[in-house]
Motif scaffolding. Sequence first.
Motif, PDB file in Angstrom:
ATOM      1  N   VAL A  91       0.606  -1.241  -0.439  1.00 30.78           N
ATOM      2  CA  VAL A  91       0.085   0.218   0.428  1.00 30.78           C
ATOM      3  C   VAL A  91       0.975   1.105   0.158  1.00 30.78           C
ATOM      4  CG1 VAL A  91      -2.066   1.103   1.163  1.00 30.78           C
ATOM      5  CG2 VAL A  91      -1.524  -0.945   1.022  1.00 30.78           C
ATOM      6  N   ASP A  92       2.527   1.218   0.869  1.00 30.96           N
ATOM      7  CA  ASP A  92       2.713   2.471   1.015  1.00 30.96           C
ATOM      8  C   ASP A  92       3.553   2.879  -0.661  1.00 30.96           C
ATOM      9  OD1 ASP A  92       1.690   2.966   3.228  1.00 30.96           O
ATOM     10  OD2 ASP A  92       3.412   1.361   4.579  1.00 30.96           O
ATOM     11  N   VAL A  93       3.310   1.261  -0.977  1.00 34.68           N
ATOM     12  CA  VAL A  93       4.682   1.933  -2.369  1.00 34.68           C
ATOM     13  C   VAL A  93       3.734   2.129  -3.564  1.00 34.68           C
ATOM     14  CG1 VAL A  93       6.424   0.577  -3.755  1.00 34.68           C
ATOM     15  CG2 VAL A  93       6.122  -0.087  -1.390  1.00 34.68           C
ATOM     16  N   PHE A  94       2.487   1.687  -3.852  1.00 34.43           N
ATOM     17  CA  PHE A  94       2.161   1.569  -5.318  1.00 34.43           C
ATOM     18  C   PHE A  94       0.138   2.370  -4.383  1.00 34.43           C
ATOM     19  CE2 PHE A  94       4.876  -0.931  -7.316  1.00 34.43           C
ATOM     20  CZ  PHE A  94       5.505  -0.381  -8.257  1.00 34.43           C
ATOM     21  N   ASP A  95      -0.253   3.157  -5.398  1.00 36.32           N
ATOM     22  CA  ASP A  95      -1.284   3.240  -5.181  1.00 36.32           C
ATOM     23  C   ASP A  95      -2.248   2.891  -5.839  1.00 36.32           C
ATOM     24  OD1 ASP A  95      -2.323   4.760  -7.422  1.00 36.32           O
ATOM     25  OD2 ASP A  95      -0.787   6.032  -6.640  1.00 36.32           O
ATOM     26  N   ALA A  96      -3.683   2.915  -5.490  1.00 36.41           N
ATOM     27  CA  ALA A  96      -4.103   1.763  -5.542  1.00 36.41           C
ATOM     28  C   ALA A  96      -4.607   1.916  -7.182  1.00 36.41           C
ATOM     29  CB  ALA A  96      -6.406   1.706  -4.944  1.00 36.41           C
ATOM     30  N   ASP A  97      -4.727   2.799  -7.840  1.00 32.36           N
ATOM     31  CA  ASP A  97      -5.639   3.208  -8.766  1.00 32.36           C
ATOM     32  C   ASP A  97      -4.045   3.326 -10.530  1.00 32.36           C
ATOM     33  OD1 ASP A  97      -7.544   4.807  -8.128  1.00 32.36           O
ATOM     34  OD2 ASP A  97      -7.168   6.849  -8.695  1.00 32.36           O
ATOM     35  N   HIS A  98      -3.448   3.537  -9.716  1.00 31.28           N
ATOM     36  CA  HIS A  98      -2.191   2.598 -10.603  1.00 31.28           C
ATOM     37  C   HIS A  98      -1.905   0.808 -10.702  1.00 31.28           C
ATOM     38  CE1 HIS A  98       2.150   2.908 -12.568  1.00 31.28           C
ATOM     39  NE2 HIS A  98       1.864   1.341 -11.566  1.00 31.28           N
ATOM     40  N   VAL A  99      -1.550   0.700  -9.337  1.00 33.46           N
ATOM     41  CA  VAL A  99      -2.680  -0.600  -9.752  1.00 33.46           C
ATOM     42  C   VAL A  99      -3.247  -1.756 -10.362  1.00 33.46           C
ATOM     43  CG1 VAL A  99      -2.898  -3.052  -8.410  1.00 33.46           C
ATOM     44  CG2 VAL A  99      -1.565  -1.156  -7.208  1.00 33.46           C
ATOM     45  N   ALA A 100      -4.307  -0.881 -10.298  1.00 36.43           N
ATOM     46  CA  ALA A 100      -5.537  -0.982 -10.690  1.00 36.43           C
ATOM     47  C   ALA A 100      -5.449  -1.584 -12.598  1.00 36.43           C
ATOM     48  CB  ALA A 100      -7.162  -0.601 -10.591  1.00 36.43           C
ATOM     49  N   GLN A 101      -5.029   0.106 -12.335  1.00 34.35           N
ATOM     50  CA  GLN A 101      -5.252   0.172 -14.547  1.00 34.35           C
ATOM     51  C   GLN A 101      -3.666  -0.778 -14.650  1.00 34.35           C
ATOM     52  OE1 GLN A 101      -6.615   2.199 -16.585  1.00 34.35           O
ATOM     53  NE2 GLN A 101      -7.293   2.604 -13.690  1.00 34.35           N
ATOM     54  N   THR A 102      -2.508  -1.217 -14.017  1.00 39.31           N
ATOM     55  CA  THR A 102      -1.928  -2.265 -14.624  1.00 39.31           C
ATOM     56  C   THR A 102      -2.486  -3.605 -14.730  1.00 39.31           C
ATOM     57  OG1 THR A 102      -0.248  -0.933 -13.023  1.00 39.31           O
ATOM     58  CG2 THR A 102       0.525  -2.902 -14.182  1.00 39.31           C
ATOM     59  N   VAL A 103      -3.451  -3.588 -14.080  1.00 35.72           N
ATOM     60  CA  VAL A 103      -3.804  -5.305 -14.079  1.00 35.72           C
ATOM     61  C   VAL A 103      -4.435  -4.968 -15.148  1.00 35.72           C
ATOM     62  CG1 VAL A 103      -5.595  -6.659 -13.114  1.00 35.72           C
ATOM     63  CG2 VAL A 103      -3.409  -5.207 -11.605  1.00 35.72           C
ATOM     64  N   LEU A 104      -5.129  -4.153 -15.332  1.00 40.51           N
ATOM     65  CA  LEU A 104      -6.385  -4.011 -15.923  1.00 40.51           C
ATOM     66  C   LEU A 104      -5.447  -3.965 -17.511  1.00 40.51           C
ATOM     67  CD1 LEU A 104      -8.854  -1.325 -15.216  1.00 40.51           C
ATOM     68  CD2 LEU A 104      -9.295  -4.284 -15.679  1.00 40.51           C
ATOM     69  N   GLY A 105      -4.341  -3.433 -17.349  1.00 40.76           N
ATOM     70  CA  GLY A 105      -3.041  -3.597 -18.794  1.00 40.76           C
ATOM     71  C   GLY A 105      -2.894  -5.030 -19.201  1.00 40.76           C
ATOM     72  N   LEU A 106      -2.284  -6.164 -18.208  1.00 46.01           N
ATOM     73  CA  LEU A 106      -1.822  -6.548 -18.654  1.00 46.01           C
ATOM     74  C   LEU A 106      -2.180  -7.886 -19.677  1.00 46.01           C
ATOM     75  CD1 LEU A 106      -1.653  -8.096 -15.055  1.00 46.01           C
ATOM     76  CD2 LEU A 106      -0.202  -7.163 -16.224  1.00 46.01           C
ATOM     77  N   SER A 107      -1.900  -8.032 -20.896  1.00 45.03           N
ATOM     78  CA  SER A 107      -1.375  -9.249 -21.773  1.00 45.03           C
ATOM     79  C   SER A 107      -2.451 -10.602 -21.705  1.00 45.03           C
ATOM     80  CB  SER A 107      -0.703  -9.948 -22.124  1.00 45.03           C
ATOM     81  OG  SER A 107       0.515 -10.315 -21.341  1.00 45.03           O
ATOM     82  N   GLN A 108      -2.540 -10.780 -22.295  1.00 49.58           N
ATOM     83  CA  GLN A 108      -4.300 -12.461 -21.574  1.00 49.58           C
ATOM     84  C   GLN A 108      -3.120 -13.267 -21.078  1.00 49.58           C
ATOM     85  OE1 GLN A 108      -6.763 -12.125 -20.776  1.00 49.58           O
ATOM     86  NE2 GLN A 108      -8.079 -13.033 -22.618  1.00 49.58           N
ATOM     87  N   ARG A 167      -6.223  -5.614  -2.117  1.00 46.03           N
ATOM     88  CA  ARG A 167      -6.003  -4.644  -2.835  1.00 46.03           C
ATOM     89  C   ARG A 167      -7.749  -3.569  -2.917  1.00 46.03           C
ATOM     90  NH1 ARG A 167      -1.220  -0.797  -3.849  1.00 46.03           N
ATOM     91  NH2 ARG A 167      -2.807   0.365  -2.937  1.00 46.03           N
ATOM     92  N   TRP A 168      -8.953  -5.028  -3.076  1.00 43.90           N
ATOM     93  CA  TRP A 168     -10.275  -5.199  -4.266  1.00 43.90           C
ATOM     94  C   TRP A 168     -10.418  -3.351  -3.554  1.00 43.90           C
ATOM     95  CZ3 TRP A 168     -11.512  -7.202  -8.130  1.00 43.90           C
ATOM     96  CH2 TRP A 168     -13.034  -7.062  -8.841  1.00 43.90           C
ATOM     97  N   ALA A 169     -11.266  -3.235  -1.875  1.00 47.90           N
ATOM     98  CA  ALA A 169     -11.628  -2.374  -1.581  1.00 47.90           C
ATOM     99  C   ALA A 169     -10.839  -1.166  -1.015  1.00 47.90           C
ATOM    100  CB  ALA A 169     -11.973  -2.604   0.181  1.00 47.90           C
ATOM    101  N   GLN A 170     -10.219  -0.943  -1.965  1.00 48.39           N
ATOM    102  CA  GLN A 170      -9.489   0.348  -2.542  1.00 48.39           C
ATOM    103  C   GLN A 170      -9.306   0.960  -3.882  1.00 48.39           C
ATOM    104  OE1 GLN A 170      -5.105   0.084  -1.460  1.00 48.39           O
ATOM    105  NE2 GLN A 170      -5.418  -1.194   0.531  1.00 48.39           N
ATOM    106  N   PHE A 171      -9.471  -0.404  -4.332  1.00 50.69           N
ATOM    107  CA  PHE A 171     -10.168   0.216  -6.020  1.00 50.69           C
ATOM    108  C   PHE A 171     -11.536   0.799  -6.081  1.00 50.69           C
ATOM    109  CE2 PHE A 171      -7.610  -4.169  -7.316  1.00 50.69           C
ATOM    110  CZ  PHE A 171      -6.758  -3.310  -6.990  1.00 50.69           C
TER     111      PHE A 171
END
Length: 529
Positions: A322-339, A358-362
């Motif tokens: 949590v202290d390293v990456f904010d939730a918005d950045h994490v969510a966008q990266t996960v959504l951008g993952l290749s199949q 981190r689901w509750a933070q998205f």
Amino acid sequence: MDANVRSAEKSSGYGSEREIFDPVIHYGIDDDLIDISENERRQGVNNDNILVWREEDDNPHDSHRLGGRQVEGLESTPKRLGHLISWICKSINSPVLAWWAVRQNGLHPRLLHQIQWHLRHSKHLTERARHLWRLIVEHHQDPRNHRWNGEWFDFKKLIDAEGWTPNALREFRRFATPKLQISLPSGLGKSMPPSASWEEIDYDDLGRFEVAFLDRHNEELQVPDSQLSQVFGILEQQLTVVSSLLEDVDVKFFDTPTCYPGRDIGGRERVTSTAEPMIWFVQLFDRMASIWPEIARAHATIWSMDDQFFFRKLKLYAFSKVDVFDADHVAQTVLGLSQEALWDTDVVRELLFLLTDRWAQFSNDDQRRIAERIIAGPDQQPHWSDEEFHETRDRIAAKYARYLEIQGCNLDCDLSQRLKEIIGGIPEWSDGWATSTVTIHGSRVGWVGTDETPDKLMSAPVNEVISKAKEDHQRDFDSFTDKRPFAGLVKTNPRKALSALTLEGKRGEYPTAFWNSMISDIPADIPPE
């Protein structure tokens, strides 16, 4: 010419009608002694070896000195051996010569120097031949491959005596560098040279190519905060080197330790000392994330999701901080993952633990988009038929999505209903399938290579082949050897291998690794029937 090749033990292939190769019969000369005992070998009893110094040879004195050492690779040698070096290098386009080089416990520096010269200047070597020769030269040039490596203990003494000085950090970087090791091939290749061309030859025809890296021998070493960043950076670089070596030796199946060693482990987790580099790396990252989250973020940001060996898994783990990456950045990266990355079974724990933690933070929108993508499932794989694709896709998607629900990740009503419909169409569904998705029974990491010996599978009933192949893959905790008995079965008895996979398919199971092996390892000359 090489007495060790002529006097080598018999080797054999696999199966009930396996071929047996006796080098004494094929290469022995009239004066050779037969059946030299191990005790006699220790006493120096050997057959005549033309590749070593002989009494009638000249003996250049340049190499017999304590100071004024000659330039490595340009040492003086007896004239006869010098001519043999020239002849060997002119034959560099032969895979048999590469097979011979692998068998040697070290090559003379001048021979290595000449081989490299020919690799640079030869216009007849294929790209594959150059690549394999480069690996063989790299193996022989590393002095650690010719002695027991106890440098960790020496380094600990250095730290105890002097602390983490700049010199100590340089020393740590030097001996922590991964190394390539090549040992004798298995099966017939142990004493029978290959007959295939460079384009047809496989790594295993020449030897067992393995990667080894930092072994702490179960000895702990404290890293002070003042040196944490530098030690972490060195280990990060070495993991990058390991990844490149694994690609170079064509390792396809590779297991790394979990980043969550105390979470959802079935039974007692078994980790050997050779599993420590990545485990230690994770421990140091945890400290970095706690003390200097900005520096930890800088490191993790550049880790590539395309690296299938280490950094895809490590980056997903870093996103949980949590202290390293904010939730918005994490969510966008996960959504951008290749199949490929999203459905990589080797990182399923890190992915699902990240999402549940981190689901509750998205945001609601990101939660929905992530859930939609998971419920949509993976793309069709080459070994999935059109008929089985939809069932296989739905089963995998249901495991992931249902796990999130069980862990309290709320899905929108329509998505939850869609998941229920998918699960309703899966025969004998159990929520245990979802929870077991992240459960492991130990991890294995260490020496990296391949062993395709299929002996156990050759004698096993067809309906037990896949289960036994999986057991072998999971049992190898003491080495980094990538056991691939099924690949060996595909090469020696492809009909039995295909029958075993067909039976698994009737049970609704389609093991990706084994289907990939069936496609890539089947002999090119196999008849259609």
